[in-house]
Design a protein around this motif. Structure first.
Motif, PDB file in Angstrom:
ATOM      1  N   MET A  41       0.814  -1.302  -0.097  1.00  0.00           N
ATOM      2  CA  MET A  41       0.048   0.053  -0.049  1.00  0.00           C
ATOM      3  C   MET A  41       0.820   1.356  -0.183  1.00  0.00           C
ATOM      4  O   MET A  41       0.524   2.130  -0.663  1.00  0.00           O
ATOM      5  N   ALA A  42       1.994   1.320   0.705  1.00  0.00           N
ATOM      6  CA  ALA A  42       2.924   2.428   0.749  1.00  0.00           C
ATOM      7  C   ALA A  42       3.400   2.648  -0.622  1.00  0.00           C
ATOM      8  O   ALA A  42       3.592   3.697  -1.044  1.00  0.00           O
ATOM      9  N   LEU A  43       3.855   1.532  -1.105  1.00  0.00           N
ATOM     10  CA  LEU A  43       4.365   1.763  -2.686  1.00  0.00           C
ATOM     11  C   LEU A  43       3.281   2.379  -3.443  1.00  0.00           C
ATOM     12  O   LEU A  43       3.555   3.192  -4.213  1.00  0.00           O
ATOM     13  N   GLU A  44       2.157   1.613  -3.630  1.00  0.00           N
ATOM     14  CA  GLU A  44       1.062   2.197  -4.450  1.00  0.00           C
ATOM     15  C   GLU A  44       0.611   3.562  -3.993  1.00  0.00           C
ATOM     16  O   GLU A  44       0.169   4.327  -5.016  1.00  0.00           O
ATOM     17  N   ASP A  45       0.763   4.181  -2.770  1.00  0.00           N
ATOM     18  CA  ASP A  45       0.512   5.356  -2.596  1.00  0.00           C
ATOM     19  C   ASP A  45       1.725   6.599  -2.732  1.00  0.00           C
ATOM     20  O   ASP A  45       1.535   7.666  -2.523  1.00  0.00           O
ATOM     21  N   GLY A  46       2.792   5.781  -3.387  1.00  0.00           N
ATOM     22  CA  GLY A  46       3.731   6.865  -3.620  1.00  0.00           C
ATOM     23  C   GLY A  46       4.625   7.326  -2.439  1.00  0.00           C
ATOM     24  O   GLY A  46       5.500   8.129  -2.296  1.00  0.00           O
ATOM     25  N   GLU A  47       4.398   6.655  -1.218  1.00  0.00           N
ATOM     26  CA  GLU A  47       5.203   6.763  -0.114  1.00  0.00           C
ATOM     27  C   GLU A  47       5.886   5.626   0.458  1.00  0.00           C
ATOM     28  O   GLU A  47       5.602   5.013   1.747  1.00  0.00           O
ATOM     29  N   PRO A  48       6.886   5.030  -0.335  1.00  0.00           N
ATOM     30  CA  PRO A  48       7.367   3.823   0.444  1.00  0.00           C
ATOM     31  C   PRO A  48       8.322   3.962   1.747  1.00  0.00           C
ATOM     32  O   PRO A  48       8.682   5.058   1.984  1.00  0.00           O
ATOM     33  N   TYR A  49       8.421   2.991   2.120  1.00  0.00           N
ATOM     34  CA  TYR A  49       8.827   2.748   3.593  1.00  0.00           C
ATOM     35  C   TYR A  49      10.444   2.930   3.245  1.00  0.00           C
ATOM     36  O   TYR A  49      10.992   2.514   2.432  1.00  0.00           O
ATOM     37  N   ASP A  50      11.133   3.781   4.065  1.00  0.00           N
ATOM     38  CA  ASP A  50      12.658   3.822   4.394  1.00  0.00           C
ATOM     39  C   ASP A  50      13.297   2.742   5.143  1.00  0.00           C
ATOM     40  O   ASP A  50      14.303   2.553   4.842  1.00  0.00           O
ATOM     41  N   LEU A  51      12.646   2.157   5.974  1.00  0.00           N
ATOM     42  CA  LEU A  51      12.830   1.345   7.012  1.00  0.00           C
ATOM     43  C   LEU A  51      11.977   0.359   7.325  1.00  0.00           C
ATOM     44  O   LEU A  51      10.821   0.825   7.837  1.00  0.00           O
ATOM     45  N   ALA A  52      12.238  -0.895   7.476  1.00  0.00           N
ATOM     46  CA  ALA A  52      11.135  -1.780   7.952  1.00  0.00           C
ATOM     47  C   ALA A  52      11.943  -2.917   9.082  1.00  0.00           C
ATOM     48  O   ALA A  52      12.970  -3.324   8.816  1.00  0.00           O
ATOM     49  N   CYS A  53      11.315  -2.732  10.307  1.00  0.00           N
ATOM     50  CA  CYS A  53      11.795  -3.651  11.217  1.00  0.00           C
ATOM     51  C   CYS A  53      11.023  -4.841  11.270  1.00  0.00           C
ATOM     52  O   CYS A  53       9.785  -4.748  11.899  1.00  0.00           O
ATOM     53  N   LEU A  54      11.600  -6.061  11.047  1.00  0.00           N
ATOM     54  CA  LEU A  54      10.853  -7.206  11.115  1.00  0.00           C
ATOM     55  C   LEU A  54      11.167  -8.208  12.258  1.00  0.00           C
ATOM     56  O   LEU A  54      12.369  -8.440  12.182  1.00  0.00           O
ATOM     57  N   ASP A  55      10.290  -8.668  12.910  1.00  0.00           N
ATOM     58  CA  ASP A  55      10.576  -9.798  13.845  1.00  0.00           C
ATOM     59  C   ASP A  55      10.467 -11.053  12.943  1.00  0.00           C
ATOM     60  O   ASP A  55       9.848 -11.222  12.044  1.00  0.00           O
ATOM     61  N   ILE A  56      11.050 -12.099  13.418  1.00  0.00           N
ATOM     62  CA  ILE A  56      11.208 -13.318  12.521  1.00  0.00           C
ATOM     63  C   ILE A  56      10.010 -14.135  13.030  1.00  0.00           C
ATOM     64  O   ILE A  56       9.185 -14.599  12.057  1.00  0.00           O
ATOM     65  N   MET A  57       9.672 -14.392  14.445  1.00  0.00           N
ATOM     66  CA  MET A  57       8.846 -15.298  14.928  1.00  0.00           C
ATOM     67  C   MET A  57       7.424 -14.289  14.999  1.00  0.00           C
ATOM     68  O   MET A  57       7.080 -13.736  15.858  1.00  0.00           O
ATOM     69  N   MET A  58       6.362 -14.600  13.778  1.00  0.00           N
ATOM     70  CA  MET A  58       5.098 -13.803  13.750  1.00  0.00           C
ATOM     71  C   MET A  58       4.214 -14.947  13.261  1.00  0.00           C
ATOM     72  O   MET A  58       4.521 -15.886  12.471  1.00  0.00           O
ATOM     73  N   PRO A  59       3.099 -14.689  13.590  1.00  0.00           N
ATOM     74  CA  PRO A  59       2.006 -15.634  13.085  1.00  0.00           C
ATOM     75  C   PRO A  59       1.388 -15.250  11.544  1.00  0.00           C
ATOM     76  O   PRO A  59       2.169 -14.334  11.072  1.00  0.00           O
ATOM     77  N   VAL A  60       0.639 -16.007  11.001  1.00  0.00           N
ATOM     78  CA  VAL A  60       0.450 -16.062   9.562  1.00  0.00           C
ATOM     79  C   VAL A  60       1.734 -16.313   8.541  1.00  0.00           C
ATOM     80  O   VAL A  60       1.645 -17.127   7.691  1.00  0.00           O
ATOM     81  N   MET A  61       2.474 -15.231   8.712  1.00  0.00           N
ATOM     82  CA  MET A  61       3.504 -15.157   7.784  1.00  0.00           C
ATOM     83  C   MET A  61       4.654 -14.783   8.629  1.00  0.00           C
ATOM     84  O   MET A  61       4.700 -13.621   9.322  1.00  0.00           O
ATOM     85  N   ASP A  62       5.831 -15.577   8.653  1.00  0.00           N
ATOM     86  CA  ASP A  62       6.916 -15.019   9.675  1.00  0.00           C
ATOM     87  C   ASP A  62       7.762 -14.198   9.069  1.00  0.00           C
ATOM     88  O   ASP A  62       7.517 -13.592   7.723  1.00  0.00           O
ATOM     89  N   GLY A  63       8.734 -13.526   9.586  1.00  0.00           N
ATOM     90  CA  GLY A  63       9.627 -12.453   9.268  1.00  0.00           C
ATOM     91  C   GLY A  63      10.402 -12.763   7.976  1.00  0.00           C
ATOM     92  O   GLY A  63      10.667 -11.948   6.924  1.00  0.00           O
ATOM     93  N   TYR A  64      10.622 -13.998   7.622  1.00  0.00           N
ATOM     94  CA  TYR A  64      11.498 -14.653   6.431  1.00  0.00           C
ATOM     95  C   TYR A  64      10.570 -14.300   5.347  1.00  0.00           C
ATOM     96  O   TYR A  64      11.021 -13.915   4.418  1.00  0.00           O
ATOM     97  N   GLN A  65       9.274 -14.809   5.365  1.00  0.00           N
ATOM     98  CA  GLN A  65       8.476 -14.981   4.367  1.00  0.00           C
ATOM     99  C   GLN A  65       8.029 -13.380   4.082  1.00  0.00           C
ATOM    100  O   GLN A  65       7.817 -13.050   2.959  1.00  0.00           O
ATOM    101  N   ALA A  66       7.904 -12.410   5.085  1.00  0.00           N
ATOM    102  CA  ALA A  66       7.495 -11.099   4.945  1.00  0.00           C
ATOM    103  C   ALA A  66       8.747 -10.460   4.242  1.00  0.00           C
ATOM    104  O   ALA A  66       8.728  -9.665   3.202  1.00  0.00           O
ATOM    105  N   LEU A  67       9.821 -10.987   4.547  1.00  0.00           N
ATOM    106  CA  LEU A  67      11.062 -10.217   3.891  1.00  0.00           C
ATOM    107  C   LEU A  67      11.225 -10.782   2.312  1.00  0.00           C
ATOM    108  O   LEU A  67      11.422 -10.001   1.587  1.00  0.00           O
ATOM    109  N   VAL A  68      11.088 -11.841   2.137  1.00  0.00           N
ATOM    110  CA  VAL A  68      10.850 -12.239   0.786  1.00  0.00           C
ATOM    111  C   VAL A  68       9.591 -11.500  -0.061  1.00  0.00           C
ATOM    112  O   VAL A  68       9.939 -11.019  -1.221  1.00  0.00           O
TER     113      VAL A  68
END
Length: 130
Positions: A41-68
């Protein structure tokens, strides 16, 4: 600076937002799927994130999957590497195999929990984010 924080743990999210809000606007998600959706959504709004802080152990999709997912969205949109979001994995998993995996998947920095604020700020400076 636009910042995305993805962590299922309320206390960790609160800490990261309190710590990072002095550097920019923070959006918060509780799982990897929400993080990828927020990134898109941030990309589509033309306001991309500069920084993303991802935990690895998360439900639904873990941090590795989110990173990919995030790196794949950048590839689909032909975002050059120098304009790609800086990804810091923020996790309690500090063993060599997890660190290696994160870098292979495209993380920028790996920061073990509990977060050392001084070291984290040095990392942000190294990335030219502050």
């Amino acid at each position: 600076m636009n910042i995305l924080v993805a962590d299922e743990d309320f206390a960790a999210r609160k800490f990261m937002v309190n710590f990072l809000s002095k550097y920019g606007e923070c959006d918060v998600t509780v799982d990897g799927m929400e993080a990828v959706d927020a990134f898109m959504m941030a990309l589509e709004d033309g306001e991309p994130y500069d920084l993303a802080c991802l935990d690895i152990m998360m439900p639904v999709m873990d941090g590795y999957q989110a990173l990919v997912g995030i790196r794949n969205l950048e590839k689909e949109r032909n975002i050059p590497e120098e304009k790609a979001v800086k990804v810091i994995m923020t996790t309690a998993l500090n063993d060599e195999s997890n660190v290696k995996m994160a870098f292979e998947l495209g993380c920028t920095i790996y920061s073990g929990k509990p977060i050392d604020q001084e070291r984290f700020e040095l990392a942000l400076k190294k990335l030219n984010l502050i």
